[in-house]
Design a protein around this motif. Structure first.
Motif, PDB file in Angstrom:
ATOM      1  N   THR A 178       5.036   9.082  -8.261  1.00 57.43           N
ATOM      2  CA  THR A 178       4.167   9.717  -8.355  1.00 57.43           C
ATOM      3  C   THR A 178       3.275  10.998  -7.186  1.00 57.43           C
ATOM      4  OG1 THR A 178       3.769   7.153  -8.748  1.00 57.43           O
ATOM      5  CG2 THR A 178       1.368   8.589  -8.357  1.00 57.43           C
ATOM      6  N   LEU A 179       3.727  10.228  -6.038  1.00 52.18           N
ATOM      7  CA  LEU A 179       3.255  11.757  -5.010  1.00 52.18           C
ATOM      8  C   LEU A 179       3.775  13.391  -5.431  1.00 52.18           C
ATOM      9  CD1 LEU A 179       4.430   9.554  -1.809  1.00 52.18           C
ATOM     10  CD2 LEU A 179       2.308  10.156  -2.835  1.00 52.18           C
ATOM     11  N   LYS A 180       4.919  13.430  -6.121  1.00 54.70           N
ATOM     12  CA  LYS A 180       4.866  14.750  -6.231  1.00 54.70           C
ATOM     13  C   LYS A 180       4.708  15.411  -6.723  1.00 54.70           C
ATOM     14  CE  LYS A 180       9.906  12.738  -6.659  1.00 54.70           C
ATOM     15  NZ  LYS A 180      11.111  13.233  -6.847  1.00 54.70           N
ATOM     16  N   ASN A 206      -1.395   5.441 -10.418  1.00 58.24           N
ATOM     17  CA  ASN A 206      -0.965   4.448  -9.902  1.00 58.24           C
ATOM     18  C   ASN A 206       0.486   4.684 -10.254  1.00 58.24           C
ATOM     19  OD1 ASN A 206      -2.596   2.612 -10.069  1.00 58.24           O
ATOM     20  ND2 ASN A 206      -2.542   2.206 -12.186  1.00 58.24           N
ATOM     21  N   SER A 207       1.457   3.746  -9.433  1.00 56.43           N
ATOM     22  CA  SER A 207       2.661   3.804  -8.591  1.00 56.43           C
ATOM     23  C   SER A 207       3.617   3.908  -8.802  1.00 56.43           C
ATOM     24  CB  SER A 207       2.186   3.172  -6.598  1.00 56.43           C
ATOM     25  OG  SER A 207       2.949   1.353  -7.551  1.00 56.43           O
ATOM     26  N   ASP A 208       3.904   3.409 -10.769  1.00 54.93           N
ATOM     27  CA  ASP A 208       4.317   3.390 -11.541  1.00 54.93           C
ATOM     28  C   ASP A 208       4.030   4.609 -12.890  1.00 54.93           C
ATOM     29  OD1 ASP A 208       5.596   0.822 -11.204  1.00 54.93           O
ATOM     30  OD2 ASP A 208       4.557  -0.489 -12.445  1.00 54.93           O
ATOM     31  N   ASP A 209       3.518   5.525 -11.981  1.00 57.80           N
ATOM     32  CA  ASP A 209       3.161   6.612 -12.666  1.00 57.80           C
ATOM     33  C   ASP A 209       2.726   7.925 -12.439  1.00 57.80           C
ATOM     34  OD1 ASP A 209       2.007   3.948 -14.185  1.00 57.80           O
ATOM     35  OD2 ASP A 209      -0.013   5.127 -13.825  1.00 57.80           O
ATOM     36  N   CYS A 229      -1.848   0.309  -5.130  1.00 58.00           N
ATOM     37  CA  CYS A 229      -0.008   0.749  -4.788  1.00 58.00           C
ATOM     38  C   CYS A 229       0.460  -1.374  -4.068  1.00 58.00           C
ATOM     39  CB  CYS A 229       1.078   1.608  -3.856  1.00 58.00           C
ATOM     40  SG  CYS A 229       0.580   1.684  -2.243  1.00 58.00           S
ATOM     41  N   TRP A 230       2.308  -1.803  -4.699  1.00 54.42           N
ATOM     42  CA  TRP A 230       1.951  -2.711  -3.425  1.00 54.42           C
ATOM     43  C   TRP A 230       3.485  -3.065  -3.760  1.00 54.42           C
ATOM     44  CZ3 TRP A 230       3.902  -7.937  -4.950  1.00 54.42           C
ATOM     45  CH2 TRP A 230       4.329  -8.654  -3.496  1.00 54.42           C
ATOM     46  N   ASN A 231       4.192  -2.643  -2.352  1.00 54.05           N
ATOM     47  CA  ASN A 231       5.765  -3.091  -2.617  1.00 54.05           C
ATOM     48  C   ASN A 231       6.589  -1.799  -3.767  1.00 54.05           C
ATOM     49  OD1 ASN A 231       6.043  -4.853  -0.582  1.00 54.05           O
ATOM     50  ND2 ASN A 231       6.230  -6.271  -2.102  1.00 54.05           N
ATOM     51  N   SER A 232       5.844  -0.473  -4.091  1.00 54.96           N
ATOM     52  CA  SER A 232       6.158   0.346  -4.918  1.00 54.96           C
ATOM     53  C   SER A 232       7.316   1.463  -4.589  1.00 54.96           C
ATOM     54  CB  SER A 232       5.603   1.135  -5.156  1.00 54.96           C
ATOM     55  OG  SER A 232       4.049   0.691  -5.599  1.00 54.96           O
ATOM     56  N   ALA A 233       8.033   1.351  -3.448  1.00 60.07           N
ATOM     57  CA  ALA A 233       8.983   1.990  -2.923  1.00 60.07           C
ATOM     58  C   ALA A 233       9.979   2.520  -3.780  1.00 60.07           C
ATOM     59  CB  ALA A 233       9.885   1.142  -1.527  1.00 60.07           C
ATOM     60  N   VAL A 280       4.440   2.485   2.437  1.00 57.67           N
ATOM     61  CA  VAL A 280       2.971   3.519   3.334  1.00 57.67           C
ATOM     62  C   VAL A 280       4.312   4.251   4.093  1.00 57.67           C
ATOM     63  CG1 VAL A 280       2.268   3.171   5.274  1.00 57.67           C
ATOM     64  CG2 VAL A 280       2.384   1.448   3.561  1.00 57.67           C
ATOM     65  N   LYS A 281       5.805   3.929   4.382  1.00 58.94           N
ATOM     66  CA  LYS A 281       6.183   5.196   5.096  1.00 58.94           C
ATOM     67  C   LYS A 281       6.428   7.001   4.043  1.00 58.94           C
ATOM     68  CE  LYS A 281      10.655   6.070   7.746  1.00 58.94           C
ATOM     69  NZ  LYS A 281      10.762   7.261   7.242  1.00 58.94           N
ATOM     70  N   ILE A 282       7.301   5.904   2.825  1.00 56.86           N
ATOM     71  CA  ILE A 282       6.807   6.856   2.100  1.00 56.86           C
ATOM     72  C   ILE A 282       6.001   8.265   1.518  1.00 56.86           C
ATOM     73  CG2 ILE A 282       7.617   7.498  -0.810  1.00 56.86           C
ATOM     74  CD1 ILE A 282       9.396   5.153  -0.476  1.00 56.86           C
TER      75      ILE A 282
END
Length: 264
Positions: free
Chosen positions: A20-22, A87-90, A10-14, A46-48
């Motif tokens: 993704t995490l859920k 990935n952070s968009d998936d 990820c990069w700037n994926s807030a 990162v905080k998320i």
């Protein structure tokens, strides 16, 4: 219990990584080692991850050379017997995806499994735009330009030890080159699971930009040549164009489970 490592670059994926995490948190399979490789994000990515990532075992946040460098970095931290990328968009379509993956790997004769994927509208993730319906991998299909959808591909750790990591000389198609090396050159045995496992937001590295798409296609052709795959330019473009059209047509008629509320 066999351990699964999931790697998220990820990069700037807030704006998207929460989904993704859920989806990883919701997986019914217990032994998941979720590793985040962040390219020194300037936003709250990162905080998320720290707040929402219940299955996260490691967060690495530092500058990198792009997504494939992040992949390679993640592989050095992976501890699982099976490795996958999300990935952070998936995000996964259901809470049983990883259980289905691990059930498939109970067959010791296969070293890879892959499934289907849908592209969704970046803003309304309930709206399906394309359906990447995969097939069983054969050399004949690879020679037409076919490749499985990388976010649905899971491999045994031993595969990476055999075929190597991602080649960073391919800036937009290192995943294609890696999969071609894996399934065409090394002929790693695989099984296709005819289910939709992943929702991917449209866009990505190419983002639909014509120049980026053309560069990616040139890299794909270079990878084919590197591995001795004989695919004529006419056949390549015909297959690629027809596949894209069919994906869009199927996208109008397919539905997929979604364990998440739309982002926002």
């Amino acid at each position: 219990m066999t351990k699964m490592t999931l790697l998220t670059a990820c990069w700037n994926s807030a704006g998207t990584i929460g989904d993704t995490l859920k989806s990883v948190n919701a997986q019914t399979y217990a032994d998941i080692d979720h590793i985040i490789i962040d390219g020194a994000s300037k936003d709250d990515t990162v905080k998320i991850c720290e707040d929402l990532g219940q299955r996260i075992t490691k967060i690495v946040s530092e500058p990198d050379k792009g997504i494939y460098d992040a992949y390679n970095k993640g592989l050095t931290h992976a501890t699982g017997d099976i490795i996958g990328f999300i990935n952070s968009d998936d995000f996964y379509c259901s809470d049983t995806v990883i259980q289905e993956v691990m059930t498939a790997f109970e067959d010791s004769s296969i070293d890879a499994v892959h499934a289907n994927l849908v592209y969704v509208d970046p803003e309304d993730t309930t709206k399906i735009e394309r359906h990447w319906k995969s097939r069983q991998i054969t050399r004949a299909r690879l020679e037409t330009g076919f490749i499985p959808a990388h976010p649905t591909v899971f491999l045994r750790r031993s595969v990476y030890e055999k075929v190597g990591n991602f080649d960073l000389t391919y800036r937009l198609a290192a995943d294609y080159e890696f999969l071609l090396r894996t399934f065409y050159t090394h002929q790693i045995p695989s099984r296709h699971i005819p289910q939709i496992w992943v929702r991917m937001r449209s866009g990505g590295a190419t983002g639909g930009n014509f120049q980026s798409v053309m560069r990616q296609n040139r890299e794909i052709r270079a990878a084919q040549e590197k591995h001795g795959l004989q695919c004529s330019p006419v056949r390549f473009w015909t297959t690629k164009t027809s596949d894209r059209l069919m994906q869009r047509l199927r996208g109008k008629f397919v539905s997929a489970p979604n364990i998440l509320a739309p982002a926002g």
